[in-house]
Scaffold this active site. Structure first.
Site, PDB file in Angstrom:
ATOM      1  N   ASP A  50      30.658  39.225  46.012  1.00  0.00           N
ATOM      2  CA  ASP A  50      31.052  40.424  46.762  1.00  0.00           C
ATOM      3  C   ASP A  50      30.921  41.599  45.802  1.00  0.00           C
ATOM      4  O   ASP A  50      30.653  41.398  44.623  1.00  0.00           O
ATOM      5  CB  ASP A  50      32.457  40.315  47.411  1.00  0.00           C
ATOM      6  CG  ASP A  50      33.581  39.991  46.452  1.00  0.00           C
ATOM      7  OD1 ASP A  50      33.396  40.134  45.226  1.00  0.00           O
ATOM      8  OD2 ASP A  50      34.671  39.602  46.932  1.00  0.00           O
ATOM      9  N   GLU A  90      38.128  28.589  36.454  1.00  0.00           N
ATOM     10  CA  GLU A  90      38.630  29.597  35.510  1.00  0.00           C
ATOM     11  C   GLU A  90      39.396  29.015  34.323  1.00  0.00           C
ATOM     12  O   GLU A  90      40.505  29.454  34.004  1.00  0.00           O
ATOM     13  CB  GLU A  90      39.495  30.614  36.266  1.00  0.00           C
ATOM     14  CG  GLU A  90      38.737  31.276  37.415  1.00  0.00           C
ATOM     15  CD  GLU A  90      39.557  32.316  38.181  1.00  0.00           C
ATOM     16  OE1 GLU A  90      40.752  32.472  37.905  1.00  0.00           O
ATOM     17  OE2 GLU A  90      38.973  32.980  39.070  1.00  0.00           O
ATOM     18  N   ASN A 110      33.681  26.364  37.822  1.00  0.00           N
ATOM     19  CA  ASN A 110      33.535  27.678  38.462  1.00  0.00           C
ATOM     20  C   ASN A 110      34.275  28.745  37.653  1.00  0.00           C
ATOM     21  O   ASN A 110      35.426  28.541  37.260  1.00  0.00           O
ATOM     22  CB  ASN A 110      34.166  27.569  39.868  1.00  0.00           C
ATOM     23  CG  ASN A 110      33.812  28.703  40.799  1.00  0.00           C
ATOM     24  OD1 ASN A 110      32.628  29.011  40.983  1.00  0.00           O
ATOM     25  ND2 ASN A 110      34.809  29.326  41.399  1.00  0.00           N
ATOM     26  N   GLU A 164      30.969  33.258  44.786  1.00  0.00           N
ATOM     27  CA  GLU A 164      31.975  34.148  45.396  1.00  0.00           C
ATOM     28  C   GLU A 164      31.473  35.592  45.436  1.00  0.00           C
ATOM     29  O   GLU A 164      32.233  36.536  45.222  1.00  0.00           O
ATOM     30  CB  GLU A 164      33.302  34.073  44.611  1.00  0.00           C
ATOM     31  CG  GLU A 164      33.859  32.662  44.501  1.00  0.00           C
ATOM     32  CD  GLU A 164      35.244  32.575  43.840  1.00  0.00           C
ATOM     33  OE1 GLU A 164      35.903  33.618  43.683  1.00  0.00           O
ATOM     34  OE2 GLU A 164      35.646  31.456  43.489  1.00  0.00           O
TER      35      GLU A 164
HETATM   36  C1  XIL Z   1      41.490  34.492  46.342  1.00  0.00           C
HETATM   37  C2  XIL Z   1      41.521  34.615  47.861  1.00  0.00           C
HETATM   38  O1  XIL Z   1      40.483  35.402  48.308  1.00  0.00           O
HETATM   39  C3  XIL Z   1      42.835  35.170  48.287  1.00  0.00           C
HETATM   40  O2  XIL Z   1      42.915  35.183  49.703  1.00  0.00           O
HETATM   41  C4  XIL Z   1      43.970  34.346  47.684  1.00  0.00           C
HETATM   42  O3  XIL Z   1      45.162  34.912  47.945  1.00  0.00           O
HETATM   43  C5  XIL Z   1      43.826  34.255  46.188  1.00  0.00           C
HETATM   44  O4  XIL Z   1      42.585  33.748  45.860  1.00  0.00           O
HETATM   45  N1  XIL Z   1      38.558  33.664  42.245  1.00  0.00           N
HETATM   46  C6  XIL Z   1      38.646  32.505  42.972  1.00  0.00           C
HETATM   47  C7  XIL Z   1      39.142  32.550  44.361  1.00  0.00           C
HETATM   48  O5  XIL Z   1      38.197  31.446  42.494  1.00  0.00           O
HETATM   49  O6  XIL Z   1      39.819  31.382  44.719  1.00  0.00           O
HETATM   50  C8  XIL Z   1      40.024  33.742  44.606  1.00  0.00           C
HETATM   51  O7  XIL Z   1      40.330  33.809  45.991  1.00  0.00           O
HETATM   52  C9  XIL Z   1      39.332  35.001  44.154  1.00  0.00           C
HETATM   53  C10 XIL Z   1      39.053  34.944  42.679  1.00  0.00           C
END
Ligand code: XIL
Length: 367
Positions: free
Chosen positions: A276, A159, A204, A274
């Site tokens: 969802d 990010e 990422n 990631e």
């Molecule tokens: C999130 C996790 O799911 C949580 O459990 C944690 O508290 C914070 O991070 N983008 C990312 C992930 O790259 O690392 C994040 O994960 C969600 C958003």
């Protein structure tokens, strides 16, 4: 070394060949899992895991082992988790995940070496830039070095872009960039390569999927970012597209395919890292909600998996029992119901989303 990278890919390719042979007969129920459906097309399927739950919840542990070929620590390899106090890193939970993966023949995506969120508390703006730099480089050396030769991928930088911030190159206005200059990104990739020459090194990011102007600006900045690193031989091998989707949001498949094609033309590979699906705009009715979530993901995956540079899919968790979507403002539902954005429900049963992902794998061209 490139040789080692090829070896790792042969591991996944070997699984694909095996699964292909199995597929000649009627598929055995035992092999009908997301990892097998992916492997038949030369893809991988994986899931982010909450490491503590692997020992506290046997049904969860079994689901992860059954469905996934790759695991990703949801929290345990972030810098703030690894080094809660300065100079006293604690790798216990990260090591536990590596052991779990090795015992069960799973690959690991490391996540994430440098992210502006969840940094250790000792990193404050009072520290001199040179101390920040030293801390960042030794964290990378220590962490990627510890797991050298055992990681499939590392998310080296997470990010780094936020075009809305109005900075050159679309870089985010946040620590690291502000303190070290945006060159920190290149330094991080070089350090990761030195520490683990076998891992594929990924950049990422999120917010790349939809048709609005903001997403378009993020896609443009991401493409320019990748092209620039590749041209200057910064070792970026992959783009991780987080793909936190939102059911009901308009998705333009053609535009998305073009973006993936442009990224692929730079020579880097792509993974959906990631996945969802947020369901907060959907009605409470479970059957309706599950259908809409599944259809949304299917349309997205059909476009994304058509691009051969896309090597695999990781969902951000496997079960609604443990989903950050139900615990995060902005994705929680106003009616307080569990968000149903992952392949298994909170009872570990397969949902329409599980089938949508499996069918999208079936539908994808072979790698
Ligand atoms: C999130 C996790 O799911 C949580 O459990 C944690 O508290 C914070 O991070 N983008 C990312 C992930 O790259 O690392 C994040 O994960 C969600 C958003």
């Amino acid at each position: 070394m490139p040789g080692q990278v090829i070896d790792r890919r042969q591991v996944l390719g070997g699984a694909a060949a095996l699964a292909g042979a199995v597929a000649l007969g009627p598929p055995a129920a035992a092999s009908d899992t997301l990892k097998d459906r992916a492997a038949r097309r030369g893809l991988f399927y994986g899931a982010a895991v909450q490491v503590g739950r692997l020992s506290s919840d046997p049904a969860y542990r079994a689901a992860i082992i059954r469905e996934s070929a790759v695991v990703v620590p949801e929290w345990e390899m972030k810098w703030g988790a690894l080094e809660p106090s300065r100079g006293k890193p604690d790798f216990a939970r990260a090591d536990a995940l590596m052991d779990f993966a090795a015992e069960n023949g799973l690959e690991v995506r490391g996540h994430a070496l440098v992210w502006f969120r969840h940094i250790p508390p000792f990193l404050t703006k009072d520290l001199a830039p040179e101390e920040w730099r030293r801390a960042m480089l030794s964290h990378i050396e220590r962490t990627a070095g510890r797991y050298r030769g055992r990681m499939l991928h590392w998310d080296v930088v997470n990010e780094a872009l936020e075009p809305k911030d109005g900075r050159p190159g679309g870089f985010r206005k946040a620590v690291f960039g502000e303190i070290l200059g945006d060159i920190y990104v290149d330094e991080a990739f070089h350090a990761a390569q030195a520490a683990d020459p076998a891992a594929k090194l990924y950049y990422n990011d999120y917010g790349l999927d939809y048709t609005d102007a903001e997403s378009e600006a993020r896609r443009r900045a991401t493409l320019a970012f990748v092209e620039d690193r590749v041209a200057r031989k910064v070792p970026v091998h992959g783009l991780g597209i987080q793909a936190h989707l939102q059911a009901g949001r308009p998705f333009d498949a053609e535009r998305y395919r073009r973006f993936l094609k442009d990224i692929a033309a730079t020579g880097v590979e792509i993974a959906l890292t990631e996945l969802d699906v947020k369901d907060r705009r959907l009605p409470p009715d479970i059957a309706q909600r599950d259908r809409a979530v599944a259809d949304h993901a299917r349309a997205f995956l059909d476009a994304a998996l058509d691009e051969r540079a896309v090597k695999g899919v990781v969902t951000w968790g496997i079960t609604d029992r443990y989903s950050w979507l139900s615990a995060t403002k902005g994705s929680m539902r106003d009616d307080g119901l569990t968000v149903r954005g992952l392949p298994l429900d909170d009872d570990m049963q397969r949902k329409p989303l599980w089938h949508a992902i499996a069918e999208a794998f079936d539908h994808a061209p072979s790698r």
